[in-house]
Design an enzyme around this catalytic site. Structure first.
Site, mmCIF file in Angstrom:
data_model
loop_
_atom_site.group_PDB
_atom_site.id
_atom_site.type_symbol
_atom_site.label_atom_id
_atom_site.label_comp_id
_atom_site.label_asym_id
_atom_site.label_seq_id
_atom_site.Cartn_x
_atom_site.Cartn_y
_atom_site.Cartn_z
ATOM 1 N N CYS A 90 0.859 -1.183 0.000
ATOM 2 C CA CYS A 90 0.000 0.000 0.000
ATOM 3 C C CYS A 90 0.897 1.235 0.000
ATOM 4 O O CYS A 90 1.685 1.426 0.943
ATOM 5 C CB CYS A 90 -0.925 0.000 1.215
ATOM 6 S SG CYS A 90 -2.051 1.399 1.195
ATOM 7 N N CYS A 241 -3.640 6.745 -4.914
ATOM 8 C CA CYS A 241 -3.318 5.313 -4.805
ATOM 9 C C CYS A 241 -1.877 5.050 -5.273
ATOM 10 O O CYS A 241 -1.578 5.103 -6.473
ATOM 11 C CB CYS A 241 -4.308 4.455 -5.593
ATOM 12 S SG CYS A 241 -4.117 2.691 -5.238
HETATM 13 O O1 PYC Z 1 -1.970 3.706 -1.936
HETATM 14 O O2 PYC Z 1 -1.404 1.760 -2.733
HETATM 15 C C1 PYC Z 1 -2.217 2.510 -2.210
HETATM 16 C C2 PYC Z 1 -3.547 1.986 -1.826
HETATM 17 C C3 PYC Z 1 -4.034 0.730 -2.037
HETATM 18 C C4 PYC Z 1 -5.327 0.702 -1.517
HETATM 19 C C5 PYC Z 1 -5.588 1.937 -0.977
HETATM 20 N N1 PYC Z 1 -4.484 2.707 -1.184
#
Ligand code: PYC
Length: 317
Positions: A90, A241
């Protein structure tokens, strides 16, 4: 009977929350982190649901259990999870973890190796308060995959790995990428995910594709793109993300649309931004991404678990 206590430190990275268990978590023993995740899932899954599900958590949260690293070259180990299960890596959560460790006085500016179930990553705390995550090798698995989605028609996208598995939709999104359209985006992304699963379309070795990304024009012209990312538990990622941006970089690199070292500014649905870049992987197979953003501490708390509480283990999802 006495209530159980779990100590947590909460942060958010570009609006996306991370809850790090810093005390009272399960003892998963030693060994590779991939094996310890299996132990977590098999014996201590109630700890995950206690900490992530309502009434103490919510579907938006990512949790992190701080553990000793399995890889001797690493400074810390971490296992990420959410309301639906366990994550390989993550990106926003790693930034949240570093801010948590800084808050505890355990790290300062500099570079740290963090072990994860999908391999070590490097996290750098910069003097300006931002942090970079040098992620695991990321790559495009399949290009221009077509899937028939009820209500949307034929949708085309790339399948890529950035520490988790993503379907990056190339077709136009079902509506503008605006917060007011989130329910429509969520329904469409869930439809794409169901259609992929129903058609037997997977990542490498049959891996479930549990993250879906739509892309559109950025709200701020100094950024390159805006995304909507559906997470495994049905929530959208408030941040751009980290693993999803890694998957995006892998696709841009594979198409020759972004040179190594060039910057890609990925904006989230709520306008928060990760600055990112990549190097080619040494064997030319995929890329090594760097994702940079900032995390902020939001709470230092004790979660209390009264054995008489009917929702001790969280509301089932
Ligand atoms: O930032 O890799 C990320 C992530 C995965 C799920 C929520 N955030």
């Amino acid at each position: 009977m006495q209530a159980e206590i779990i100590d947590v430190i909460d942060s958010h990275t570009g609006g996306e929350p991370t809850r790090v268990i810093v005390g009272g978590g399960p003892d998963l023993g030693g060994g590779p982190l991939a094996e310890r995740v299996a132990r977590f899932r098999g014996t201590f899954d109630h700890v995950r649901t206690r900490v992530m599900n309502e009434p103490r958590g919510s579907e938006a949260w990512v949790g992190a259990l701080l553990v000793d690293p399995g890889d001797a070259t690493c400074d810390f180990g971490v296992i990420f999870f959410n309301n639906a299960g366990y994550l390989g890596m993550c990106g926003h959560g790693t930034m949240g973890l570093m801010e948590t460790l800084r808050h505890q006085g355990r790290v300062q500016e500099g570079s740290y190796r963090i072990d994860t179930p999908v391999g070590p990553v490097t996290a750098v705390l910069h003097p300006d308060g931002t942090s970079s995550v040098f992620n695991v090798r990321s790559y495009r698995h399949r290009a221009a995959v077509e899937v028939e989605v009820p209500g949307l028609g034929r949708v085309t996208g790339d399948i890529a790995y950035g520490g988790n598995w993503f379907f990056l939709v190339k077709s136009a999104p079902p509506c503008a990428l605006e917060i007011g359209s989130e329910p429509k985006l969520r329904a469409a992304a869930l439809g794409v995910r169901r259609a992929l699963e129903g058609s037997g379309i997977t990542g490498a070795d049959g891996a479930l594709i549990d993250h879906i990304e739509f892309f559109g024009a950025p709200g701020d012209a100094s950024n390159d793109s805006r995304n909507y990312v559906l997470c495994p538990g049905g929530a959208y990622d408030r941040s751009p993300c980290g693993t999803g941006t890694s998957a995006k970089l892998a696709c841009l690199a594979a198409d020759g649309n972004l040179a190594p070292g060039a910057e890609w500014r990925q904006e989230s649905l709520i306008g928060s931004v990760f600055s990112s870049t990549y190097r080619s992987a040494p064997d030319g197979d995929g890329i090594l991404p760097e994702i940079r953003g900032s995390a902020h501490i939001s709470a230092v708390s004790q979660l209390v678990f009264d054995p008489r509480d009917p929702f001790l283990n969280g509301i089932p999802t």
